[in-house]
Design an enzyme around this catalytic site. Structure first.
Site, PDB file in Angstrom:
ATOM      1  N   TYR A 124       0.810  -1.311   0.532  1.00 23.84           N
ATOM      2  CA  TYR A 124       0.072  -0.001   0.197  1.00 23.84           C
ATOM      3  C   TYR A 124       1.228   0.999   0.409  1.00 23.84           C
ATOM      4  O   TYR A 124       1.914   0.909   0.394  1.00 23.84           O
ATOM      5  CB  TYR A 124      -0.714   0.435   1.231  1.00 23.84           C
ATOM      6  CG  TYR A 124      -2.321  -1.397   1.447  1.00 23.84           C
ATOM      7  CD1 TYR A 124      -1.995  -1.805  -0.119  1.00 23.84           C
ATOM      8  CD2 TYR A 124      -2.707  -1.720   2.567  1.00 23.84           C
ATOM      9  CE1 TYR A 124      -3.044  -2.876   0.742  1.00 23.84           C
ATOM     10  CE2 TYR A 124      -3.445  -2.630   2.757  1.00 23.84           C
ATOM     11  CZ  TYR A 124      -3.780  -3.352   1.122  1.00 23.84           C
ATOM     12  OH  TYR A 124      -4.396  -4.624   1.659  1.00 23.84           O
ATOM     13  N   GLU A 181     -17.647  -0.956  23.471  1.00 28.74           N
ATOM     14  CA  GLU A 181     -18.538   0.018  22.554  1.00 28.74           C
ATOM     15  C   GLU A 181     -18.935   0.896  22.919  1.00 28.74           C
ATOM     16  O   GLU A 181     -20.061   2.106  21.712  1.00 28.74           O
ATOM     17  CB  GLU A 181     -20.006  -1.176  22.320  1.00 28.74           C
ATOM     18  CG  GLU A 181     -19.606  -2.390  21.525  1.00 28.74           C
ATOM     19  CD  GLU A 181     -20.516  -3.608  22.417  1.00 28.74           C
ATOM     20  OE1 GLU A 181     -21.421  -3.326  23.252  1.00 28.74           O
ATOM     21  OE2 GLU A 181     -20.593  -4.574  21.485  1.00 28.74           O
TER      22      GLU A 181
END
Ligand code: NI
Length: 426
Positions: free
Chosen positions: A330, A405
């Site tokens: 990349y 979360e």
């Protein structure tokens, strides 16, 4: 790289209170995010429990495509493999902005004790492996779906178009490039793109950087061909091991002597050196394999040229030959400075002024870089480690990687507000 002087000036001249001010629209978005949050958590747990390896994300892609269709979007599937693109056309004309989320999991056996722990298995490189969202891409997808849901509710008032790009195989072989080739950034043509990655920073914090953020990652292989001889009669052949050792040493001078480290650092590492099979034989060949990391795309090219020249010329001078090949990974992930400067107030408003900070260069690579080669893009990190646990937190790709979360609503609000503010010309 440091933020531009202009950005620093902006940050020091705008009163802090301005960032904290909420418009009626921002308040409405916050309320909407709270409403979709249970669904965002449910998506995240569902993806977490059913991870799929790169280019095998068929169940994942179906969950995503079904939901985007239920929101009334035009949806394309099978883009660049298993990729999904959803297009949300706002009720008013305007620019086109894209949000990108990656869908793939890793060949890692989960060791975190969660009620929705992954017990999936797959075959990878001929071996049975556990599969886990050990890089946290489950969070990225849930956040993007949450943002899609909130933005779809505001569709009539949106001045422009939003593209949702769910890509396969970020961990390799890469999904961004095939999706771009398949036209993910075209028709309508994307003006800017945003992406995020969860990282073991404090939950809910946002870490950004203008300019280069993450490294390019390329591999090189050098095969030195000498001439085999008896270990006791080295003058009867050409020793590829001694030549290889000299090449290893000379490669270290590339970063220390030729790279402008005042501009951006780089790394050249030989990770493997093989040749020969016993003490008294000088072999015909030896092989070196290594990795190159750079934070500047021009230096990246220059380093490859130097490696090729040093290896071939040194071998030639020693009576051997060297074949050099590169596996291009990349490119450098480069955040567009103007876009970053423009969107920073949005991130500060969303996460809170004290939770947004300038981060360091990161040695890992991201194929979000390919989108940024086409259109201005901004990629940032979202912290998912509960306060106080940062020092001992497992890194991404660990079987113990854990994402809090409580960061999800910050992620959804960030992505939604980036879109809304960008389209509003803020
Ligand atoms: Ni990742």
């Amino acid at each position: 790289m440091r933020p531009s002087a202009c950005l620093l000036a902006l940050l020091t001249t705008i009163p802090v209170s301005l960032f904290a001010q909420s418009s009626p629209q921002a308040t409405a978005i916050d309320r909407s995010v709270q409403e979709v949050l249970p669904q965002v958590v449910a998506w995240r747990r569902d993806f977490h429990q059913h991870p799929e390896l790169g280019l095998q994300e068929t169940r994942t892609a179906k969950v995503i495509a079904d939901h985007l269709r239920s929101l009334g979007m035009e949806v394309q599937t099978g883009v660049g493999g298993t990729g999904v693109v959803g297009v949300l056309k706002g009720g008013k004309p305007g620019k086109v902005v894209a949000l990108r989320a990656d869908m793939d999991a890793l060949p890692v056996t989960e060791q975190v004790d969660l009620p929705f722990k992954s017990t999936e298995k797959a075959t990878f490189n001929g071996q049975e492996v556990g599969v886990m969202h050990a890089c946290g891409h489950d969070n990225h997808m849930a956040i993007a779906l949450g943002a899609a849901t909130v933005l779809a509710r505001m569709k009539a008032d949106l001045p422009g178009t939003v593209k949702f790009i769910f890509q396969p195989a970020e961990e390799g072989p890469g999904g961004a490039e095939p999706m771009i080739k398949a036209g993910a950034l075209k028709n309508p043509d994307v003006d800017a793109i945003f992406g995020l990655h969860v990282f073991p920073y404090t939950t809910g914090s946002i870490v950004y950087r203008s300019g280069p953020l993450m490294a390019s990652a390329d591999e090189f292989s050098i095969t030195i061909v000498g001439r085999q001889t008896h270990g006791a009669i080295p003058w009867g052949g050409v020793d590829p091991i001694v030549i290889g050792a000299q090449i290893v040493t000379s490669l270290q001078s590339i970063v220390s002597r030729a790279v402008n480290i005042a501009q951006a650092p780089a790394v050249v590492t030989v990770g493997k050196f093989t040749g020969g099979n016993r003490a008294n034989i000088i072999p015909d060949t030896a092989e070196l394999v290594g990795t190159i990391r750079a934070f500047d795309n021009e230096e990246r090219t220059k380093i490859r040229e130097r490696i090729a020249a040093m290896a071939t010329k040194y071998a030639e001078a020693s009576g051997a030959t060297a074949k050099v090949s590169f596996g291009l990974g990349y490119p450098v992930t480069v955040n567009d400075p103007a876009l970053t400067e423009r969107m920073l107030p949005t991130l500060r408003r969303v996460a809170g002024d004290d939770k947004v900070r300038l981060g360091p260069l990161t040695g890992t690579a991201e194929d979000f870089a390919y989108y940024q080669q086409q259109v201005p893009g901004m990629f940032f990190f979202l912290g998912v480690t509960p306060p106080g646990q940062e020092a001992a937190a497992a890194q991404n790709h660990s079987p113990l990687f854990f994402a809090d979360e409580a960061a999800l609503p910050v992620g959804v609000r960030a992505m939604t507000n980036l879109v809304v503010d960008y389209l509003a010309g803020k």
